[in-house]
Design an enzyme around this catalytic site. Sequence first.
Site, short mmCIF file in Angstrom:
data_model
loop_
_atom_site.label_atom_id
_atom_site.label_comp_id
_atom_site.label_asym_id
_atom_site.label_seq_id
_atom_site.Cartn_x
_atom_site.Cartn_y
_atom_site.Cartn_z
N ASN A 2 0.86 -1.12 -0.03
CA ASN A 2 -0.09 0.13 0.00
C ASN A 2 1.00 1.31 -0.06
OD1 ASN A 2 -1.80 1.97 0.43
ND2 ASN A 2 -2.73 1.22 2.44
N ARG A 57 -2.58 -2.31 -3.39
CA ARG A 57 -3.71 -1.50 -3.26
C ARG A 57 -3.69 -0.43 -4.19
NH1 ARG A 57 -5.41 2.24 1.79
NH2 ARG A 57 -7.46 2.94 0.93
N HIS A 92 -12.31 3.06 -0.60
CA HIS A 92 -12.49 2.05 0.51
C HIS A 92 -12.87 0.81 0.24
CE1 HIS A 92 -11.90 5.92 3.27
NE2 HIS A 92 -10.56 5.27 3.05
N LEU A 136 -13.55 4.68 9.13
CA LEU A 136 -13.36 5.99 9.75
C LEU A 136 -11.69 6.19 9.99
CD1 LEU A 136 -16.23 6.43 12.43
CD2 LEU A 136 -16.22 7.05 9.75
N GLY A 150 -8.42 8.84 6.01
CA GLY A 150 -9.64 8.92 5.06
C GLY A 150 -10.91 8.18 5.65
N ARG A 154 -9.01 16.20 4.57
CA ARG A 154 -9.77 16.48 3.27
C ARG A 154 -11.43 17.13 3.77
NH1 ARG A 154 -9.26 10.66 1.04
NH2 ARG A 154 -7.54 10.26 2.34
N ASP A 160 -5.45 14.56 13.49
CA ASP A 160 -5.33 13.11 14.28
C ASP A 160 -6.62 13.10 15.15
OD1 ASP A 160 -2.89 10.72 14.69
OD2 ASP A 160 -4.30 11.22 16.34
N MET A 161 -7.31 12.08 15.19
CA MET A 161 -8.60 11.91 16.05
C MET A 161 -8.19 11.86 17.79
SD MET A 161 -11.70 12.38 16.61
CE MET A 161 -12.50 12.35 15.00
N ARG A 162 -7.01 11.20 17.56
CA ARG A 162 -6.20 11.02 19.26
C ARG A 162 -6.00 12.46 19.73
NH1 ARG A 162 -2.76 5.75 18.13
NH2 ARG A 162 -2.84 7.19 16.07
N GLY A 221 -9.06 3.07 11.82
CA GLY A 221 -8.47 3.57 13.27
C GLY A 221 -9.45 4.29 14.26
N GLY A 269 -12.79 4.38 13.85
CA GLY A 269 -14.05 3.37 14.10
C GLY A 269 -13.86 2.33 14.90
N GLU A 270 -12.63 1.57 14.83
CA GLU A 270 -12.38 0.48 15.96
C GLU A 270 -12.05 0.80 17.13
OE1 GLU A 270 -9.28 -1.82 13.86
OE2 GLU A 270 -10.29 -1.62 12.07
N GLU A 302 -7.22 -4.86 5.08
CA GLU A 302 -7.44 -4.53 3.73
C GLU A 302 -6.26 -5.46 2.94
OE1 GLU A 302 -7.22 -0.61 4.90
OE2 GLU A 302 -8.47 -0.11 3.29
P1 ADP Z 1 -5.31 5.48 7.51
O1 ADP Z 1 -6.62 5.92 6.76
O2 ADP Z 1 -4.11 6.35 7.26
O3 ADP Z 1 -5.02 3.84 7.37
P2 ADP Z 1 -6.20 4.65 10.21
O4 ADP Z 1 -7.28 3.73 9.81
O5 ADP Z 1 -4.74 4.05 10.85
O6 ADP Z 1 -5.71 5.61 8.98
O7 ADP Z 1 -6.66 5.72 11.19
C1 ADP Z 1 -6.01 6.74 11.54
C2 ADP Z 1 -6.98 7.51 12.73
O8 ADP Z 1 -7.28 6.81 13.52
C3 ADP Z 1 -6.14 8.88 13.36
O9 ADP Z 1 -7.00 10.03 13.29
C4 ADP Z 1 -6.10 8.28 14.70
O10 ADP Z 1 -5.95 9.25 15.71
C5 ADP Z 1 -7.15 7.34 14.94
N1 ADP Z 1 -6.95 6.75 15.86
C6 ADP Z 1 -6.26 5.53 16.21
N2 ADP Z 1 -6.36 4.93 17.50
C7 ADP Z 1 -7.44 6.02 18.21
C8 ADP Z 1 -7.88 5.84 19.51
N3 ADP Z 1 -7.51 4.89 20.40
N4 ADP Z 1 -8.88 6.74 19.67
C9 ADP Z 1 -9.11 7.51 18.84
N5 ADP Z 1 -8.69 7.64 17.53
C10 ADP Z 1 -7.60 6.88 17.16
#
Ligand code: ADP
Length: 396
Positions: free
Chosen positions: A8, A91, A179, A207, A210, A239, A281-283, A326, A328-329, A377
């Site tokens: 990828n 990919r 996706h 989620l 992207g 985006r 970054d969501m975190r 990331g 969503g999980e 994936e």
């Molecule tokens: P990509 O689209 O680059 O493959 P990922 O599926 O790895 O990305 O998702 C990245 C996103 O997931 C980031 O915004 C990251 O902050 C978020 N993320 C990862 N772990 C957590 C968590 N424990 N709580 C909240 N958000 C998280």
Amino acid sequence: MGEILCLNAGSSSLKFALFAIRDGEPIPAASGKIENIGLEPHLIAHDAKGKTIAEQRWTQSDNATHETLLGDLLDRIEASAGPDLIGVGHRIVHGGIDFSEPVRLDDRVLARLDALCPLAPLHQPHNLAAVRAVQAVRPSLPQVACFDTGFHHAIPAVATRLALPRALEDEGVRRYGFHGISYEYIARKLGEIDPVLSGGRVIAAHLGNGASLCAIKDGQSVDTTMGFTALDGLVMGTRCGTLDPGAVLYLFQQKRMSAEQVEHLLYSESGLLGVSGVSSDMRALLASDDPRADEAIDLFAWQIARQAGALASSLGGLDMLVFTAGIGENSPEVRARSCARLAWLGVEIDAEANDSNQSIISTPASRVTVRVVPTDEERMIAIHTADLLAAGKDAS
Ligand code: ADP
């Protein structure tokens, strides 16, 4: 049967996963990534148990390119205990209208995929550069393209059509969806873990950096939030997602921005980053006490609920909602905020199950079953690559 390497490739990063194929099934062997390509690349690889098996840093004076780094990676794989590398699966973000199924890569196919670069400028050129880099260092190694658009190829015409003059549709200006490799994996997995409901009306929410939603009926995509490009739909890390095209005209006409500046603004400076001014970054947003970070999270959740409502209409109702990737999980907060806005559809979350990332996070009374399903994936790419190589199919 041998081993398959899944790639990828992005502009400055390369994620990889190696699978051993046993009786047609991919068994994870190793995975990792090379980051910071073009500057000071850093490789890290883990075995299937997560143990670090390789780590290397290059300096700028090493002049490491995509090609030399891929050559190095292939050398390592071939030198490791007893491998028999039979192919590489990629990919590839855009298959256009021509490619709905995985396909063996050759120069003819590559030329047709090159023509799609303007439709996915941030991804397609880098995906194809990795194919060419492997070609250069291992010309006889079979390579297979798996498309992010592929899973959506059968969505009804009404859901692919943009309300633009027909001549544009005839040249491919339509909604494609992305996706798809992740959604195909989720659809298959749901068939295993929930065979009854997976045959019903499902919305999957991928989620990550992207982000998109996909409406799945009987295991097939019937609608999705991404469109002509991967800019459309949900708010993403950087985006913008769904946007009034008039806003784009404003940028050109009133702000006198160039096409390159607008592209950069929409792809790289908008979304969660643009709204929060804090991070993509969501975190980082969840940890921030800046009110704009909270507003960005709210907008993200609001758009998920709003667009899930639209997809529920395409499905004629909703039986299951699935969170993956990331955010969503891993984010109970984002799931709780978006699900709260979907209560009218019969979505009811069990707070304890959600907080502990259980596989089912809805209450027994919820009309809609809400699941968390980790996506994979790379496994999907390995399955397709193994199938295609076993069938000995040639490029179409
Ligand atoms: P990509 O689209 O680059 O493959 P990922 O599926 O790895 O990305 O998702 C990245 C996103 O997931 C980031 O915004 C990251 O902050 C978020 N993320 C990862 N772990 C957590 C968590 N424990 N709580 C909240 N958000 C998280």
